[in-house]
Design a protein around this motif. Structure first.
Motif, short mmCIF file in Angstrom:
data_model
loop_
_atom_site.label_atom_id
_atom_site.label_comp_id
_atom_site.label_asym_id
_atom_site.label_seq_id
_atom_site.Cartn_x
_atom_site.Cartn_y
_atom_site.Cartn_z
N TYR A 97 0.83 -1.20 0.00
CA TYR A 97 0.00 0.00 0.00
C TYR A 97 0.87 1.25 0.00
O TYR A 97 0.77 2.10 -0.89
N HIS A 98 1.73 1.39 1.01
CA HIS A 98 2.55 2.60 1.11
C HIS A 98 3.49 2.74 -0.09
O HIS A 98 3.72 3.85 -0.59
N GLY A 99 4.02 1.61 -0.57
CA GLY A 99 4.95 1.67 -1.68
C GLY A 99 4.29 2.12 -2.97
O GLY A 99 4.82 2.97 -3.69
N GLY A 363 18.93 -1.33 1.77
CA GLY A 363 17.83 -0.76 1.01
C GLY A 363 17.66 0.72 1.23
O GLY A 363 17.99 1.25 2.30
N VAL A 364 17.12 1.40 0.20
CA VAL A 364 16.88 2.84 0.24
C VAL A 364 15.52 3.12 -0.39
O VAL A 364 14.88 2.24 -0.97
N ASN A 365 15.09 4.37 -0.27
CA ASN A 365 13.87 4.81 -0.94
C ASN A 365 14.17 5.17 -2.40
O ASN A 365 15.32 5.16 -2.82
N GLY A 366 13.13 5.50 -3.16
CA GLY A 366 13.35 5.91 -4.54
C GLY A 366 12.13 5.80 -5.44
O GLY A 366 12.07 6.44 -6.49
N VAL A 367 11.13 5.00 -5.06
CA VAL A 367 10.00 4.79 -5.96
C VAL A 367 9.20 6.06 -6.18
O VAL A 367 8.65 6.28 -7.27
N GLU A 368 9.15 6.96 -5.18
CA GLU A 368 8.42 8.21 -5.35
C GLU A 368 9.23 9.24 -6.12
O GLU A 368 8.66 10.00 -6.92
#
Length: 594
Positions: A97-99, A363-368
């Protein structure tokens, strides 16, 4: 983190009725191969019309959007995410959901996640588990890759089930993570041979796991235990060697190979050499938003949380010229796609690696932020034109994984995954405003030119300026059929590589008529051409607007008031699409995917 509304568990009123019919006018469409001025009419989640306003009679009750001065681009496709993935004793905090909500907020409307079975676990059982996690939560459409984390006859047999019955056409292997996921060369050859026979796509995590294991032992013995040890244990040449070896092994089995998360200049060079060596036949490369938007200097930061938040594998590289270099490889078609490898962990989870960098969850963020990062570092910097931007953020992934033209283009019959992109607007990236479920953003404070002002997911407006409204479970699982023509027609000689290049913009015409990149000079010119909605420059860089054509236009006048659309029918379709796939008992056939 953003304080946007709680997840909606059914299709809300704001996603129903008139917004199922949308008319976008006065925008400049950008596909991977051309840009042109046209209007777009959307109904039932599908693009029904692309053409001049004079060729259509717009029905009443339609949401009309004026895109003057904006670009109309295909929704982004992120081919590399890891939502709610377990890493040691931690589970990534961006679930499905959040992703997917974060993805939509940034202009990405399709993601492809990875099923990673435990060693000895059935591929089918692992796949079912991922579907159970994802189907009730996804806000946008998604597909799945499957990891081959161990090798046996049963795994080989289940790979066929994945392809024939369960809608999977790509399998990922690991040359790293010794003792956990790593396959040896003999096993890799067997897997490549099997993938080729199935007409699927091989993916590879390319790092030499044996070298890494040796380096880790030496570093820990020398009392180097902090996040800086992560990059020291797996330097560039360890990635580059594995990339070269993987390309050779795959070529020997005549198997198409997609190298995930290329993070270094030398690894990128190995892909460029392999593509030249094999005449651009069967080798594809992906880099990450993280590799384009930041670098490995953060591993030396005195704050453990800051340094550990940047840990992923392969690691970010300390060479500050790496982001620009990788962007130029994208411009030159030596790399084809950009992913995020989104796998987020919070401070407490990263602290599991205090005293031993090998235990830091990777791991890191990046999809947004992926779309904005690529625009900022590519188009705004003058290294990519808008067509190439669309190619590397959407179309190429759609073609490689056989989702095109359902996804990855603005065309009649394609899914209405559409982004109205404002190339002149800016936004500042921050953990305080992002839509991830994590407490850190590796791009914190970066100002990006290029903002998705409106995002439609299968025709439904989910982002409008700063308002994000998504429906949990609205996304559908996507079949990815085997033998994608973009890959296999060239591999099997049905279409020569040169003809395929012409179809996608011949080399001399690639990326706005840019010249072949000189890797040593690291200089690229993009000529300016008049036309389109940009008479001058995008701030920070020039780009060419390709002469509009009539391809894809509907000839004559079409009265959309003759449509058979009805609200009740649309709601029935929405209900039907929200149903979760149920598999028959063992031995039975799949009953469908949504």
């Amino acid at each position: 983190m953003s304080t946007s509304p709680k997840p909606v568990k059914k299709v809300p009123i704001h996603l129903q009725s008139a917004q199922n019919r949308v008319y976008i006018k006065n925008g400049q469409i950008v596909n991977h191969d051309k840009t042109f001025m046209a209007d777009v009419y959307i109904e039932d989640g599908t693009i029904k019309f692309v053409g001049s306003a004079s060729e259509i009679v717009v029905p009443g009750g339609v949401r009309v959007i004026d895109a003057t001065g904006k670009l109309i681009i295909p929704g982004g496709i992120d081919p590399h995410t890891h939502f709610q993935l377990r890493f040691g004793n931690a589970v990534s905090v961006d679930d499905f959901y959040h992703g997917t909500k974060a993805a939509i907020a940034g202009g990405t409307t399709t993601i492809i996640d990875f099923v990673l079975p435990n060693k000895g676990e059935s591929l089918v059982e692992a796949y079912d588990k991922w579907r159970e996690w994802a189907d009730p939560k996804v806000c946008c459409d998604y597909a799945l890759h499957v990891g081959i984390t161990w090798w046996s006859n049963s795994v080989s047999q289940e790979m066929k089930i994945m392809c024939d019955e369960l809608g999977v056409n790509s399998f990922k292997m690991f040359m790293a993570y010794k003792g956990l996921y790593q396959l040896n060369d003999s096993e890799l050859l067997d897997v490549f041979e099997r993938i080729r026979a199935l007409g699927a796509i091989a993916q590879i995590h390319a790092e030499n796991g044996d070298v890494i294991a040796k380096n880790v032992s030496k570093l820990l013995a020398a009392n180097i235990t902090g996040p800086e040890g992560h990059e020291l244990s797996r330097p560039e040449e360890v990635e580059a060697e594995a990339v070269n070896r993987a390309c050779i092994l795959a070529h020997q089995m005549d198997c198409p190979l997609y190298v995930v998360h290329v993070m270094s200049k030398s690894a990128g060079d190995e892909i460029a050499r392999a593509r030249t060596r094999y005449n651009k036949r069967g080798i594809y490369g992906e880099t990450l938003a993280a590799a384009l938007g930041t670098d490995g200097s953060h591993y030396g930061h005195t704050c453990f949380q800051h340094a550990a938040a940047h840990v992923l594998s392969p690691p970010l590289r300390p060479d500050p010229t790496t982001p620009e270099y990788l962007t130029k490889l994208l411009a030159n078609d030596d790399l084809q796609t950009t992913g995020s490898d989104n796998c987020t962990f919070n401070k407490e989870q990263k602290e599991l690696g205090k005293g031993n960098f090998t235990k830091i969850p990777n791991g890191v963020n990046g999809v947004e932020d992926r779309m904005s990062i690529v625009w900022e570092k590519g188009v705004h910097a003058g290294l990519l034109d808008p067509c190439r931007f669309v190619a590397v953020t959407s179309t190429n992934a759609a073609k490689i994984f056989n989702l095109y033209p359902q996804k990855g283009c603005i065309a009649v019959g394609s899914d209405a995954d559409v982004v109205i992109w404002n190339p002149h607007a800016t936004r500042t990236i921050s953990k305080d405003t992002h839509h991830h479920n994590c407490d850190f953003n590796i791009f914190e404070g970066m100002v990006c030119h290029g903002v998705p002002e409106l995002v439609l997911v299968r025709g439904r407006i989910c982002v409008e300026n700063d308002s994000i409204r998504v429906a949990e479970g609205f996304g559908r699982f996507l079949n990815t059929p085997v033998r994608p023509p973009y890959v296999y027609d060239v591999l099997e000689g049905k279409i020569p590589a040169e003809i395929q290049a012409e179809r996608n913009g011949a080399e001399e015409q690639l990326n706005g008529n840019m010249k072949k990149m000189n890797l040593s000079a690291l200089q690229i010119e993009i000529p300016q051409q008049e036309g389109g909605i940009f008479p001058g420059k995008v701030p920070g860089g020039d780009f060419m607007t390709i002469t509009p054509t009539q391809k894809g236009h509907v000839e004559g006048s079409r009265n959309m008031q003759e449509s058979t659309f009805s609200v009740s029918e649309e709601l029935d379709k929405s209900c039907a699409r929200s149903c979760i796939r149920v598999r028959n008992p063992p031995g039975g056939k799949s009953t469908g995917f949504w």
